[in-house]
Design an enzyme around this catalytic site. Sequence first.
Site, PDB file in Angstrom:
ATOM      1  N   GLY A 154       0.824  -1.214   0.000  1.00  0.00           N
ATOM      2  CA  GLY A 154       0.000   0.000   0.000  1.00  0.00           C
ATOM      3  C   GLY A 154       0.856   1.262   0.000  1.00  0.00           C
ATOM      4  N   GLY A 155       0.181   2.400  -0.033  1.00  0.00           N
ATOM      5  CA  GLY A 155       0.885   3.688  -0.081  1.00  0.00           C
ATOM      6  C   GLY A 155       1.769   3.916   1.131  1.00  0.00           C
TER       7      GLY A 155
ATOM      8  N   ASP B   8       1.990  -8.496   2.062  1.00  0.00           N
ATOM      9  CA  ASP B   8       0.702  -7.915   1.681  1.00  0.00           C
ATOM     10  C   ASP B   8      -0.071  -8.988   0.939  1.00  0.00           C
ATOM     11  OD1 ASP B   8      -1.409  -6.174   0.372  1.00  0.00           O
ATOM     12  OD2 ASP B   8      -0.145  -4.591   1.203  1.00  0.00           O
TER      13      ASP B   8
ATOM     14  N   ILE C  65      -0.734   0.881  12.706  1.00  0.00           N
ATOM     15  CA  ILE C  65      -0.887   2.120  11.943  1.00  0.00           C
ATOM     16  C   ILE C  65      -2.299   2.185  11.361  1.00  0.00           C
ATOM     17  CG2 ILE C  65      -0.053   3.350   9.874  1.00  0.00           C
ATOM     18  CD1 ILE C  65       2.625   1.581  10.426  1.00  0.00           C
ATOM     19  N   THR C  66      -2.894   1.008  11.134  1.00  0.00           N
ATOM     20  CA  THR C  66      -4.204   0.900  10.481  1.00  0.00           C
ATOM     21  C   THR C  66      -5.274   1.643  11.277  1.00  0.00           C
ATOM     22  OG1 THR C  66      -3.539  -1.278   9.689  1.00  0.00           O
ATOM     23  CG2 THR C  66      -5.886  -0.751   9.579  1.00  0.00           C
ATOM     24  N   ASN C  67      -5.970   2.567  10.615  1.00  0.00           N
ATOM     25  CA  ASN C  67      -7.024   3.336  11.265  1.00  0.00           C
ATOM     26  C   ASN C  67      -8.348   2.567  11.312  1.00  0.00           C
ATOM     27  OD1 ASN C  67      -6.061   5.850  12.211  1.00  0.00           O
ATOM     28  ND2 ASN C  67      -5.679   6.480  10.092  1.00  0.00           N
TER      29      ASN C  67
ATOM     30  N   HIS D 135      -5.864   9.143  18.417  1.00  0.00           N
ATOM     31  CA  HIS D 135      -5.331   9.410  17.081  1.00  0.00           C
ATOM     32  C   HIS D 135      -6.437   9.723  16.086  1.00  0.00           C
ATOM     33  CE1 HIS D 135      -2.515   9.348  13.764  1.00  0.00           C
ATOM     34  NE2 HIS D 135      -3.057   8.283  13.206  1.00  0.00           N
TER      35      HIS D 135
ATOM     36  N   MET E 259       2.789   9.670   6.618  1.00  0.00           N
ATOM     37  CA  MET E 259       2.542   8.563   7.551  1.00  0.00           C
ATOM     38  C   MET E 259       3.665   7.542   7.467  1.00  0.00           C
ATOM     39  SD  MET E 259       0.626   7.359   9.951  1.00  0.00           S
ATOM     40  CE  MET E 259       1.826   6.291  10.750  1.00  0.00           C
TER      41      MET E 259
END
Length: 312
Positions: free
Chosen positions: A10-11, A34, A117-119, A177, A227
């Site tokens: 991912g980005g 991934d 990190i995943t929201n 966050h 990020m």
Amino acid sequence: MKVAVLGAAGGIGQALALLLKNQLPSGSELSLYDIAPVTPGVAVDLSHIPTAVKIKGFSGEDATPALEGADVVLISAGVARKPGMDRSDLFNVNAGIVKNLVQQIAKTCPKACVGIITNPVNTTVAIAAEVLKKAGVYDKNKLFGVTTLDIIRSNTFVAELKGKLPTEVEVPVIGGHSGVTILPLLSQIPGVSFTEQEAAELTKRIQNAGTEVVEAKAGGGSATLSMGQAAARFGLSLVRALQGEKGVVECAYVEGDGQYARFFSQPLLLGKNGVEERKSIGTLSTFEQHSLDAMLDTLKKDIQLGEDFINK
């Protein structure tokens, strides 16, 4: 030292992997995972960069080969925000992704330090904790929500406003966050002062900075590069502390003594076993104290959502 990045195609994951390939200590291993078939290719691409960091990529449903022997695992897998979404709209998809990956961590590298990190981080960290607890391997000193992006944004915006070098500014950010739960302690920056209006406006800008990027990218994504930088800073700090460097301090969202909420972002002294000490948040200004009191209900609801996702 082995670092695994989950969500590496991912980005955020690609930016993070590039920075780690360049900055991890010589002799480190970096493994990329991934679900996307491109992942081994991302690793081959990065392997051409001349640093003494071994890199390997894995794709498919099973993250086990990437996780074997990992000391640090950074999870950036999930869907990104689009305009009009807030971080909690991501919950329905990302909750399941985090649950699945953390179950694999619990089996394969239960002693690793894990950075989420995943929201929405306020919620996904609670999910991870409950999964690890169910597996009997939860160590609250080794699970972190990565809030470093709030810190680097605060440093940048304060430096801009006050004509300082960004490298000279370090703003502690506490709470959570997302939105109102992000609380930069602007009153604690040495040699810088703010009017009440400045503090209120700057706090709002820091809280809404993610939305600023989402809107500027006009549907083409969310904050991936900044990020990636933030996650690399946190991951590298963790690696330095695990290798025995003294005095490494970072803010992150961890389970503490429950004074404010079960999980809370605060300055942490990092060490060989993850969190060595949860440091005091110090004296708050009236505005900061008021903001802290006002956010706690939101933060506690976010945490409850994660706990219920696993336990109901």
